[in-house]
Design a protein around this motif. Structure first.
Motif, PDB file in Angstrom:
ATOM      1  N   ASP A  95      -3.476 -11.671  -0.383  1.00  0.00           N
ATOM      2  CA  ASP A  95      -3.035 -10.372   0.110  1.00  0.00           C
ATOM      3  C   ASP A  95      -1.925  -9.892  -0.801  1.00  0.00           C
ATOM      4  O   ASP A  95      -1.292 -10.690  -1.518  1.00  0.00           O
ATOM      5  N   LEU A  96      -1.641  -8.623  -0.764  1.00  0.00           N
ATOM      6  CA  LEU A  96      -0.635  -8.062  -1.658  1.00  0.00           C
ATOM      7  C   LEU A  96       0.734  -8.677  -1.413  1.00  0.00           C
ATOM      8  O   LEU A  96       1.502  -8.922  -2.353  1.00  0.00           O
ATOM      9  N   ASP A  97       1.062  -8.960  -0.128  1.00  0.00           N
ATOM     10  CA  ASP A  97       2.386  -9.511   0.138  1.00  0.00           C
ATOM     11  C   ASP A  97       2.489 -10.990  -0.254  1.00  0.00           C
ATOM     12  O   ASP A  97       3.560 -11.560  -0.225  1.00  0.00           O
ATOM     13  N   LEU A 106       6.799  -4.947  -7.455  1.00  0.00           N
ATOM     14  CA  LEU A 106       5.560  -4.188  -7.319  1.00  0.00           C
ATOM     15  C   LEU A 106       5.483  -3.078  -8.362  1.00  0.00           C
ATOM     16  O   LEU A 106       4.428  -2.840  -8.965  1.00  0.00           O
ATOM     17  N   THR A 122      -7.423  -8.240  -3.978  1.00  0.00           N
ATOM     18  CA  THR A 122      -6.983  -9.078  -2.863  1.00  0.00           C
ATOM     19  C   THR A 122      -8.186  -9.432  -2.007  1.00  0.00           C
ATOM     20  O   THR A 122      -9.214  -8.750  -2.045  1.00  0.00           O
ATOM     21  N   ALA A 127      -7.063  -3.676  -4.586  1.00  0.00           N
ATOM     22  CA  ALA A 127      -5.909  -2.790  -4.695  1.00  0.00           C
ATOM     23  C   ALA A 127      -5.939  -2.178  -6.085  1.00  0.00           C
ATOM     24  O   ALA A 127      -5.523  -2.809  -7.058  1.00  0.00           O
ATOM     25  N   ALA A 138      -0.472   0.492  -2.056  1.00  0.00           N
ATOM     26  CA  ALA A 138       0.299  -0.704  -2.369  1.00  0.00           C
ATOM     27  C   ALA A 138       1.764  -0.521  -1.989  1.00  0.00           C
ATOM     28  O   ALA A 138       2.394  -1.440  -1.426  1.00  0.00           O
TER      29      ALA A 138
END
Length: 538
Positions: A95-97, A106, A122, A127, A138
């Protein structure tokens, strides 16, 4: 993130030529079994296979937060460097986080997408950082994740502050001597008391750590028991709890039994932490994360002061647990630890020889006919006072010990110690508490912007000077407690012979002043007349 040139590493001409890196991270893996990482890895590898991308490297940061920008993520940093050198063109993460929770980081990846066409995928969808919509998604996701972290931190901080204000035991690793709920563990509590008593009578932190580790020599503090290292004890307790809990859980939900650290020697830093811990004096503690660095004068050595929680009246909040150390002796230990001379590590409590810093130089200045009187130092088996005297320490110590033992065998001292000024000790403690109360109120008034900084400084100087003078008097009176363990013994002479180095030094200091005189040149046999003992009137 490094900014490589935009033309040094051209993008591949075909989508199947993409070289991809997989980045895996979990903030907290209490079991350290890697199961979460393995699940994420499998999902990311499946994406790479579906797209026919070539995985060139997998970067893993386990149990490392991405929220705190001060935290070092070794694999993440290595991935940044590898991307800058052109090692891959795409990144796959769960995941992005998982990749970052820092808006600044970022933006670096967004810039990489714009300048070099970085592809970021992801497990919950692609993304696309090359489009404005993808970048907006994002940024929103990163902002939401950041906000949730801040809310969670605020809730946790509020809960910790509430527990502290109520005097409840804080959560986390239990301190030596207490259970996690604040109940006393008898044998560990006895060790804590012995640690404080040993340090108060002059034993070094290093020698106390050695005693806890089971080492024995002439400087080993008496009364300090050998114990397994506390982290080992806590690890064993944790595994015992898990074995019990796992009996009622299905196999897939059972908690992992972790490895237990080896029983190594106690580090002096752990002993220092015990001596600094306000909980042993019964104080409730809480340190806000936003505490200004200058709150306590900017001194890291004294940051423990700021952790003592104060109520609205400026008085310390007392915990709901039993104090192991009385407030007066605890503060005496803090003042001793704060002694600037001790902090230099040049002088202080770490004594290895009987007379170091205790015996005096008896050299006579030929011009003034005054005696030097400075404490002697030790070097290469000798007592020295620069430019004045050099004496072999073994025969001097042998003579002093023999003289003290003879003195102790000649008379009864318990009648003298019976005159201990207990009322005065109680009065000193009460007065010191009054001065500390004034200090706390002044700090509270300053924090509430009722007084100016110069007023706070003036009050601090006045009250701290008064406290220092009273504490010095109390230390002198309390020193007799250690001396009393020898003088009140059935055989004081033998009690002195068997006492630890710090106690023997205190007995000597209480009974006499030892002065070393210059030794006649050419004389080999020890001359008793070159060591003067000025006995106190008792």
């Amino acid at each position: 993130m490094p900014k490589p040139s935009t033309h040094a590493h051209p993008s591949p001409t075909h989508k199947h030529d993409i070289r991809v890196a997989i980045y895996l991270r979990v903030s907290l893996d209490p079991e350290l079994d890697g199961l979460t990482i393995d699940r994420h890895r499998e999902a990311c590898l499946q994406i790479a296979q579906q797209r026919k991308w070539t995985v060139v490297e997998t970067y893993v940061d386990q149990s490392i937060s991405a929220t705190d920008k001060s935290k070092v993520r070794p694999s993440y940093d290595r991935m940044v460097q590898d991307y800058a050198s052109g090692a891959f063109e795409a990144i796959i993460c769960w995941d992005l986080d998982r990749l970052t929770r820092q808006p600044r980081q970022l933006e670096d990846w967004i810039e990489a997408a714009e300048e070099r066409g970085l592809l970021l995928v992801t497990a919950n969808g692609e993304a696309d950082l090359s489009t404005d919509g993808g970048r907006m998604y994002a940024r929103i996701k990163a902002a939401v994740a950041r906000a949730e972290v801040e809310r969670k931190g605020a809730r946790q901080s509020a809960g910790q502050a509430q527990r502290a204000a109520q005097g409840r035991a804080p959560k986390g690793m239990r301190p030596l001597g207490y259970t996690t709920s604040g109940s006393v563990i008898a044998h560990e509590a006895a060790a804590v008391k012995a640690i404080y008593e040993a340090f108060a009578r002059g034993c070094s932190i290093r020698s106390i750590a050695a005693a806890l580790s089971g080492e024995q020599d002439d400087s080993t503090p008496a009364g300090v028991p050998a114990l397994p290292r506390h982290d080992r004890t806590v690890a064993l307790e944790r595994n015992e709890r898990r074995v019990t809990e796992n009996r009622s859980l299905p196999p897939q939900k059972q908690k992992r039994i972790r490895d237990v650290p080896a029983d190594r020697a106690w580090p002096p830093s752990t002993v220092l932490g015990i001596l600094r811990n306000p909980r042993y004096a019964g104080y409730s503690t809480y340190t806000p994360k936003d505490l200004p660095a200058s709150h306590d004068g900017g001194s890291k050595r004294r940051s423990w002061r700021a952790s003592i929680l104060m109520d609205d009246a400026g008085s310390p909040v007392l915990g709901q647990w039993e104090a192991l150390i009385a407030e007066g002796p605890w503060w005496d230990v803090q003042n001793k630890l704060d002694d600037p001379e001790r902090i230099t590590n040049r002088v202080g409590t770490d004594r290895k020889h009987l007379g170091a810093g205790l015996y005096r130089c008896g050299h006579i200045n030929p011009n003034t006919q005054e005696e030097c009187g400075l404490p002697v130092r030790t070097h290469s088996g000798r007592y020295r006072c620069a430019g004045h005297i050099v004496r072999s320490l073994i025969p001097v110590d042998r003579f002093v010990v023999h003289a003290i033992m003879h003195k102790l065998s000649m008379r009864e001292f318990s009648d003298i110690l019976a005159q201990e000024e207990t009322p005065r000790l109680q009065a000193i403690s009460a007065t010191i508490d009054q001065h500390r109360g004034r200090l706390a109120r002044a700090q509270h008034d300053y924090d509430s912007e009722l007084i100016e900084a110069r007023d706070l400084k003036r009050i601090r100087t006045r009250e701290e000077n008064a406290i220092a003078a009273l504490a010095a008097e109390r230390s002198q009176l309390q020193a007799r407690n250690s001396v009393g363990s020898v003088l009140n013994a059935p055989d004081p002479s033998q009690a002195f012979a068997g006492a630890d180095l710090a106690t023997r030094r205190q007995v000597i200091d209480w009974l006499t002043t030892v002065t070393l005189l210059p030794y006649p040149r050419g004389r080999k046999a020890f001359d008793e007349s070159t060591v003067r003992l000025d006995w106190r009137s008792v």
